[in-house]
Design an enzyme around this catalytic site. Structure first.
Site, mmCIF file in Angstrom:
data_model
loop_
_atom_site.group_PDB
_atom_site.id
_atom_site.type_symbol
_atom_site.label_atom_id
_atom_site.label_comp_id
_atom_site.label_asym_id
_atom_site.label_seq_id
_atom_site.Cartn_x
_atom_site.Cartn_y
_atom_site.Cartn_z
ATOM 1 C CG HIS A 72 -2.038 -0.911 0.862
ATOM 2 N ND1 HIS A 72 -3.430 -0.370 0.888
ATOM 3 C CD2 HIS A 72 -2.248 -2.425 0.708
ATOM 4 C CE1 HIS A 72 -4.367 -1.331 0.562
ATOM 5 N NE2 HIS A 72 -3.392 -2.509 0.644
ATOM 6 C CE1 TYR A 202 -4.974 4.254 8.672
ATOM 7 C CE2 TYR A 202 -5.623 4.064 10.990
ATOM 8 C CZ TYR A 202 -4.692 3.790 9.867
ATOM 9 O OH TYR A 202 -3.948 2.693 10.250
ATOM 10 N N PRO A 293 -4.391 0.548 18.927
ATOM 11 C CG PRO A 293 -6.193 -0.382 18.271
ATOM 12 C CD PRO A 293 -5.588 0.122 19.553
ATOM 13 C CE LYS A 297 4.118 3.215 13.808
ATOM 14 N NZ LYS A 297 4.346 2.594 12.296
ATOM 15 C CE1 TYR A 383 -1.180 3.947 9.491
ATOM 16 C CE2 TYR A 383 0.025 3.181 7.680
ATOM 17 C CZ TYR A 383 -1.149 3.066 8.396
ATOM 18 O OH TYR A 383 -2.133 2.140 8.218
HETATM 19 P P1 FAD Z 1 1.741 -11.953 21.701
HETATM 20 O O1 FAD Z 1 1.278 -11.952 20.121
HETATM 21 O O2 FAD Z 1 0.713 -11.532 22.445
HETATM 22 O O3 FAD Z 1 2.344 -13.536 21.772
HETATM 23 C C1 FAD Z 1 2.641 -13.605 23.065
HETATM 24 C C2 FAD Z 1 2.699 -15.125 23.065
HETATM 25 O O4 FAD Z 1 3.075 -15.749 24.395
HETATM 26 C C3 FAD Z 1 1.370 -15.883 22.853
HETATM 27 O O5 FAD Z 1 1.292 -16.893 21.668
HETATM 28 C C4 FAD Z 1 0.738 -16.456 24.021
HETATM 29 O O6 FAD Z 1 -0.139 -17.439 23.868
HETATM 30 C C5 FAD Z 1 2.123 -16.763 24.697
HETATM 31 N N1 FAD Z 1 2.069 -16.864 26.110
HETATM 32 C C6 FAD Z 1 1.495 -15.908 27.183
HETATM 33 N N2 FAD Z 1 1.736 -16.446 28.371
HETATM 34 C C7 FAD Z 1 2.529 -17.501 28.342
HETATM 35 C C8 FAD Z 1 3.146 -18.064 29.268
HETATM 36 N N3 FAD Z 1 3.021 -17.946 30.654
HETATM 37 N N4 FAD Z 1 3.875 -19.309 28.957
HETATM 38 C C9 FAD Z 1 4.230 -19.532 27.568
HETATM 39 N N5 FAD Z 1 3.507 -18.808 26.608
HETATM 40 C C10 FAD Z 1 2.873 -17.830 26.746
HETATM 41 N N6 FAD Z 1 -0.172 -4.349 15.694
HETATM 42 C C11 FAD Z 1 0.233 -3.801 14.631
HETATM 43 O O7 FAD Z 1 1.381 -3.459 14.296
HETATM 44 N N7 FAD Z 1 -0.718 -3.568 13.550
HETATM 45 C C12 FAD Z 1 -1.980 -3.752 13.568
HETATM 46 O O8 FAD Z 1 -2.676 -3.367 12.686
HETATM 47 C C13 FAD Z 1 -2.357 -4.147 14.938
HETATM 48 N N8 FAD Z 1 -3.915 -4.497 15.020
HETATM 49 C C14 FAD Z 1 -4.348 -5.106 16.190
HETATM 50 C C15 FAD Z 1 -5.390 -5.448 16.162
HETATM 51 C C16 FAD Z 1 -6.130 -6.203 17.517
HETATM 52 C C17 FAD Z 1 -7.438 -6.504 17.486
HETATM 53 C C18 FAD Z 1 -4.988 -6.564 18.477
HETATM 54 C C19 FAD Z 1 -5.443 -7.253 19.926
HETATM 55 C C20 FAD Z 1 -3.704 -6.172 18.411
HETATM 56 C C21 FAD Z 1 -3.171 -5.215 17.447
HETATM 57 N N9 FAD Z 1 -1.875 -4.946 17.061
HETATM 58 C C22 FAD Z 1 -1.663 -4.566 15.998
HETATM 59 C C23 FAD Z 1 -0.919 -5.386 18.015
HETATM 60 C C24 FAD Z 1 -0.129 -6.796 17.890
HETATM 61 O O9 FAD Z 1 -1.218 -7.736 17.492
HETATM 62 C C25 FAD Z 1 0.557 -7.024 18.989
HETATM 63 O O10 FAD Z 1 1.354 -5.957 19.252
HETATM 64 C C26 FAD Z 1 1.453 -8.409 18.612
HETATM 65 O O11 FAD Z 1 0.633 -9.490 18.767
HETATM 66 C C27 FAD Z 1 2.621 -8.560 19.639
HETATM 67 O O12 FAD Z 1 3.105 -9.716 19.508
HETATM 68 P P2 FAD Z 1 4.185 -10.300 20.433
HETATM 69 O O13 FAD Z 1 4.724 -11.403 19.947
HETATM 70 O O14 FAD Z 1 4.791 -9.524 21.360
HETATM 71 O O15 FAD Z 1 2.956 -10.784 21.552
HETATM 72 C C1 DHB Z 2 -5.390 -2.706 10.876
HETATM 73 C C2 DHB Z 2 -5.252 -2.177 12.357
HETATM 74 C C3 DHB Z 2 -5.104 -1.123 12.581
HETATM 75 O O1 DHB Z 2 -4.898 -0.820 14.044
HETATM 76 C C4 DHB Z 2 -4.727 -0.307 11.680
HETATM 77 O O2 DHB Z 2 -4.340 1.068 12.158
HETATM 78 C C5 DHB Z 2 -4.763 -0.434 10.403
HETATM 79 C C6 DHB Z 2 -5.233 -1.667 10.053
HETATM 80 C C7 DHB Z 2 -5.935 -3.970 10.562
HETATM 81 O O3 DHB Z 2 -6.264 -4.654 11.173
HETATM 82 O O4 DHB Z 2 -6.096 -4.264 9.428
#
Ligand code: FAD
Ligand code: DHB
Length: 390
Positions: A72, A202, A293, A297, A383
């Site tokens: 994009h 947005y 979100p 980021k 961004y």
């Molecule tokens: P997580 O993905 O939370 O992974 C942690 C892992 O550890 C999980 O698999 C969990 O099951 C495991 N775990 C937890 N506790 C334990 C334990 N005690 N022992 C062993 N394993 C354990 N970010 C963006 O950049 N862009 C977006 O568009 C965006 N949209 C989002 C939309 C939603 C709905 C949500 C909820 C989040 C969004 N985010 C977005 C944020 C992004 O998803 C998270 O920042 C990302 O998942 C972080 O990755 P992580 O590996 O640090 O943590």
């Molecule tokens: C999506 C999530 C976001 O938080 C964002 O800023 C843009 C896109 C997504 O889930 O596609």
């Protein structure tokens, strides 16, 4: 059991860290408390910054992303009567990619299970121990119910916001936490409908923010600002589409509707925990910080953390130099705060607080971005992702 780096959590941060270390000849074992199916189905982020795409590609896990990801070149910013486009390559020379976190996770898991380092699902009672020494260990119970001890040279806490690692770092007592709960939530849906827009939209609207995103040419991902206490049961599909249609309204254009395959309400908060290290235990990703979100980021920040952490651990374990692990927390936190500010800025500019004074300030800021190239460039640079080291 023995390994060089024990990794707690198989989210995007833990899986990418394992891959980056494997490519540098460092052994890891990844411990995940959920099942593979659960981890692969968790619908979350959708936008990858350029550096995330480059890192995944260089790590040999970017083939499907290159084939199926959608590059994009900008976003649309909308407020009543206006839908303006920010052209990222023109403003800052970079782009972003739409590729679901579910797909990134599947690609990383498949590569790891295909001859990569051990990845154990459905473990429980995971406890990092002796992290102040040079030989920490992780105690856990494996999927068969057997208690195990994993001896390590270092431990990565990539176990998300509710994991077991951050409490161990915080128990040292020298740390600090910052927190902001936003008075908004997002109602997110996934729909079998071709996106009606080329770029993400947005949208500021008197009734609240709306975001038009997508996962593929036939699947749309859309979000509506709702109150934090909102029950998903109160939102019929028709009510959701009516609200989306109103908030994105533009002469001669309409939302494409289709079957809604997933819907949920997501709270919005910001959280930073410092330092991101205690002894030989290093935090990365959501284990150390959460952003709202709106700036897309969270996933990208998790990838940036583990890219820095992988370099630091290679230097520690192969060259026996501690300079990069010693500076890891400060370097990672500089980027964390930049992204926390950008996420706050986007959230504050686009969500309706109910206050009419706030609304005029928001509209003034949106007009400024649309009319001033430096203001648009500032948004575009943040961004699409600032350099790894700020
Ligand atoms: P997580 O993905 O939370 O992974 C942690 C892992 O550890 C999980 O698999 C969990 O099951 C495991 N775990 C937890 N506790 C334990 C334990 N005690 N022992 C062993 N394993 C354990 N970010 C963006 O950049 N862009 C977006 O568009 C965006 N949209 C989002 C939309 C939603 C709905 C949500 C909820 C989040 C969004 N985010 C977005 C944020 C992004 O998803 C998270 O920042 C990302 O998942 C972080 O990755 P992580 O590996 O640090 O943590
Ligand atoms: C999506 C999530 C976001 O938080 C964002 O800023 C843009 C896109 C997504 O889930 O596609």
């Amino acid at each position: 059991m023995r390994t060089q780096v024990g990794i707690i959590g198989a989210g995007p941060a833990g899986l990418l860290l394992s891959r980056l270390l494997h490519l540098q000849g460092i052994d890891t074992v990844v411990l995940e408390n959920r099942s593979r199916d659960y981890v692969e189905a968790r619908i979350r982020a959708g936008i990858l910054e350029q550096h995330s795409v480059d890192t995944l590609t260089a790590a040999g896990v970017g083939d499907r992303l290159q084939r199926e990801g959608l590059e994009h070149r900008g976003i649309h910013l909308q407020y009543p009567g206006t839908r303006a486009t920010l052209d990222f390559p023109e403003l800052c020379g970079r782009t972003v990619w739409v590729y679901g976190q579910t797909e990134v996770t599947k690609d990383l898991i498949r590569t790891q299970l295909d001859g990569g380092p051990p990845l154990l699902f459905e473990v429980s009672d995971v406890r990092p121990e002796d992290v102040d020494s040079d030989s920490p260990r992780i105690r856990f119970t494996d999927a068969d119910g057997t208690e195990q001890v994993l001896e390590c040279d270092a431990i990565a806490g990539t176990d998300g916001f509710h994991g077991a690692s951050r409490p161990v770092v915080q128990a040292a007592g020298a740390g600090r936490v910052w927190e902001r709960t936003y008075p908004y939530a997002w109602l997110g849906i996934l729909a079998d409908a071709a996106p009606a827009t080329d770029e993400l939209i947005y949208a500021w609207h008197p009734e609240g923010f709306a975001l038009y995103s997508m996962r593929s040419p036939s699947v749309s991902r859309l979000y509506l600002q709702v109150d934090p206490g909102e029950e998903i049961g109160n939102w019929s599909d028709d009510r959701i589409w009516d609200n989306l249609e109103r908030r994105f309204a533009l002469e001669g254009w309409s939302v494409n509707t289709g079957t809604i395959t997933e819907k949920s309400v997501l709270p919005m908060r910001s959280f930073v925990s410092a330092p991101m290290r205690r002894g030989r235990l290093f935090l990365a990703g959501d284990a150390a910080h959460i952003v709202p979100p709106t700036g897309a980021k969270g996933l990208n920040l998790a990838f940036a953390d583990v890219t820095l952490l992988a370099q630091a651990l290679v230097r520690l374990l192969q060259e026996k130099q501690s300079d990069l692990v010693d500076s890891y927390s400060d370097r990672a936190l500089a980027r964390v705060w930049r992204c926390t500010h950008f996420s706050w800025f986007m959230t504050s500019m686009l969500h309706r607080s109910g206050d009419e004074f706030d609304a005029e300030l928001q509209l003034s800021q949106l007009r400024r971005i649309v009319e001033s190239e430096p203001a648009a460039r500032e948004l575009a640079e943040n961004y699409t992702g600032l350099p790894l080291e700020i």
